[in-house]
Scaffold this active site. Structure first.
Site, PDB file in Angstrom:
ATOM      1  N   TYR A   1      -9.602   1.613   4.037  1.00 33.87           N
ATOM      2  CA  TYR A   1     -10.409   2.340   4.827  1.00 33.87           C
ATOM      3  C   TYR A   1     -11.159   3.687   4.050  1.00 33.87           C
ATOM      4  O   TYR A   1     -10.585   3.929   3.034  1.00 33.87           O
ATOM      5  CB  TYR A   1      -9.842   3.130   6.156  1.00 33.87           C
TER       6      TYR A   1
ATOM      7  N   ARG B   1     -15.631   3.931  -3.812  1.00 33.49           N
ATOM      8  CA  ARG B   1     -14.182   4.159  -3.660  1.00 33.49           C
ATOM      9  C   ARG B   1     -13.532   2.830  -2.774  1.00 33.49           C
ATOM     10  O   ARG B   1     -12.633   2.315  -3.237  1.00 33.49           O
ATOM     11  CB  ARG B   1     -13.665   5.414  -3.289  1.00 33.49           C
TER      12      ARG B   1
ATOM     13  N   ARG C   1       1.015 -15.210  10.848  1.00 30.03           N
ATOM     14  CA  ARG C   1       1.422 -14.420  10.282  1.00 30.03           C
ATOM     15  C   ARG C   1       2.536 -14.846   8.975  1.00 30.03           C
ATOM     16  O   ARG C   1       3.264 -15.805   9.347  1.00 30.03           O
ATOM     17  CB  ARG C   1       2.628 -13.515  11.154  1.00 30.03           C
TER      18      ARG C   1
ATOM     19  N   HIS D   1       3.648 -13.448   4.900  1.00 25.87           N
ATOM     20  CA  HIS D   1       3.199 -12.189   3.874  1.00 25.87           C
ATOM     21  C   HIS D   1       2.040 -12.469   2.735  1.00 25.87           C
ATOM     22  O   HIS D   1       1.056 -11.803   2.785  1.00 25.87           O
ATOM     23  CB  HIS D   1       4.354 -12.041   3.187  1.00 25.87           C
TER      24      HIS D   1
ATOM     25  N   LYS E   1      -6.902   3.361  -1.280  1.00 21.12           N
ATOM     26  CA  LYS E   1      -6.707   3.860   0.465  1.00 21.12           C
ATOM     27  C   LYS E   1      -6.635   2.967   1.261  1.00 21.12           C
ATOM     28  O   LYS E   1      -7.368   2.506   2.156  1.00 21.12           O
ATOM     29  CB  LYS E   1      -8.166   4.736   0.353  1.00 21.12           C
TER      30      LYS E   1
ATOM     31  N   GLU F   1      -0.381  15.893  -3.574  1.00 25.37           N
ATOM     32  CA  GLU F   1      -1.386  16.147  -2.697  1.00 25.37           C
ATOM     33  C   GLU F   1      -0.923  16.430  -1.227  1.00 25.37           C
ATOM     34  O   GLU F   1       0.279  16.330  -1.076  1.00 25.37           O
ATOM     35  CB  GLU F   1      -2.399  15.134  -2.751  1.00 25.37           C
TER      36      GLU F   1
ATOM     37  N   LEU G   1      -4.720  10.171  -4.136  1.00 21.11           N
ATOM     38  CA  LEU G   1      -5.855   9.525  -3.903  1.00 21.11           C
ATOM     39  C   LEU G   1      -7.016  10.424  -4.631  1.00 21.11           C
ATOM     40  O   LEU G   1      -6.893  11.571  -4.323  1.00 21.11           O
ATOM     41  CB  LEU G   1      -6.356   9.638  -2.059  1.00 21.11           C
TER      42      LEU G   1
END
Ligand code: PMP
Length: 302
Positions: free
Chosen positions: A46, A65, A113, A115, A162, A195, A220
């Site tokens: 995101y 990014r 579903r 993995h 991210k 952070e 990040l």
């Protein structure tokens, strides 16, 4: 409500509009599939950008990014860069956001579903939302400063990507709230600050040197961090990219955090102890004031 930026456009009666996989939908009708891999595995990345004066701040850096996050996870681009920039501008415009934020999430898609990545790459999922913020409240908070707590960094080893896998951040920020603080600083195994739960951490030394941790897989690399480094350079401030401990932060001249939603927010308390005189520092507040002089601003569609 009339839109001051676009007199012809009025706010949708049902409120917010989201972009979901090719459609602009009222939030009440905005859903993703139950087998979306973002939902089931946090297999999604995101970005969140500040919106100010009806413009998206530092969009180019955020989209750069996003590309790095997608590449790191072998995910496909949901659409071309110009198309994506247009939809982001359109979501901000349709929601009539003058001050607030825009959020975009790209996931690996919808599949039964299992993995490992699906054998045949799926169309990536794309959700974009925008929300209004309270500019006066943000200024009041910056002028008051915030408290942070510290806790062990229990996240995975690639927090430079991210991803929406934010459970440790959620728990850390909840712990901060329960302690009457606004942010939590993660501490690595050697006792150094990595952070914040949703921000980068900075201090100003007694000599007036800005210190923030060097970019690595342990943090990040914040877009606001990069902008503040630009402002600092333009202002001739000395910067050291290195780790610092909680003890160093507590005895620093100033401390602050940076993020797209808060830009620069002074930290006046760490684990209940005041930083310096317990008031926001002048360097932090000046960096905050000057940030938008150098930041890129991309207008929303009208
Ligand atoms: N670190 C983390 C963990 C974050 O969630 C954020 C906010 N996205 C940041 C740092 C600050 O990054 P940015 O300046 O790009 O918002």
């Amino acid at each position: 409500m009339a839109n001051p930026l676009s007199p012809g456009r009025t706010k949708a009666p049902n409120g917010r509009i989201a972009y979901v996989n090719g459609r602009y939908l009222p939030h009440a009708h905005a859903f993703v599939h139950i087998e979306d891999r973002g939902y089931q595995f946090a297999d999604a990345v995101y970005e969140a950008c500040e919106v100010r004066d009806g413009a998206i701040i530092d969009l180019t850096r955020h989209l750069d990014r996003l590309d790095r996050s997608l590449d790191a996870l072998q995910m496909l681009r949901p659409m071309s860069r110009p198309a994506l920039a247009f939809v982001i501008r359109e979501v901000v415009g349709r929601n009539l956001v003058s001050y607030g934020s825009v959020y975009l999430q790209v996931g690996r898609g919808v599949a039964r579903r299992d993995h490992p990545f699906p054998a045949t790459p799926l169309p990536p999922s794309l959700v974009i939302t925008a929300k209004h913020g309270d500019r006066a409240k943000a200024e009041t908070q910056a002028n008051a400063g915030i408290g942070v707590i510290t806790l062990p960094d229990n996240r995975w080893g690639r927090v430079d990507i991210k991803t929406v896998g934010l459970l440790p951040n959620v728990l850390a920020k909840q712990a901060a709230r329960e302690a009457g603080a606004r942010e939590a600083w993660f501490i690595d195994a050697d006792g150094y600050v990595t952070e914040g739960g949703s921000s980068n951490a900075w201090i100003v030394t007694a000599e007036g040197v800005l210190v923030t941790r060097q970019a690595s897989t342990a943090i990040l690399s914040g877009i606001t961090r990069a902008g503040v480094l630009d402002v600092a350079e333009a202002a001739g401030l000395k910067v050291e990219l290195r780790r610092f401990t909680v003890a160093e932060a507590k005895s620093a001249r100033e401390a602050f955090v940076t993020s797209a939603s808060q830009i620069v927010l002074p930290v006046v308390m760490i684990d209940g102890d005041p930083v310096a005189n317990g008031h926001p520092g002048t360097i932090a507040l000046n960096l905050r004031r000057r940030f938008h002089d150098v930041a890129e601003a991309t207008p929303a569609t009208k």
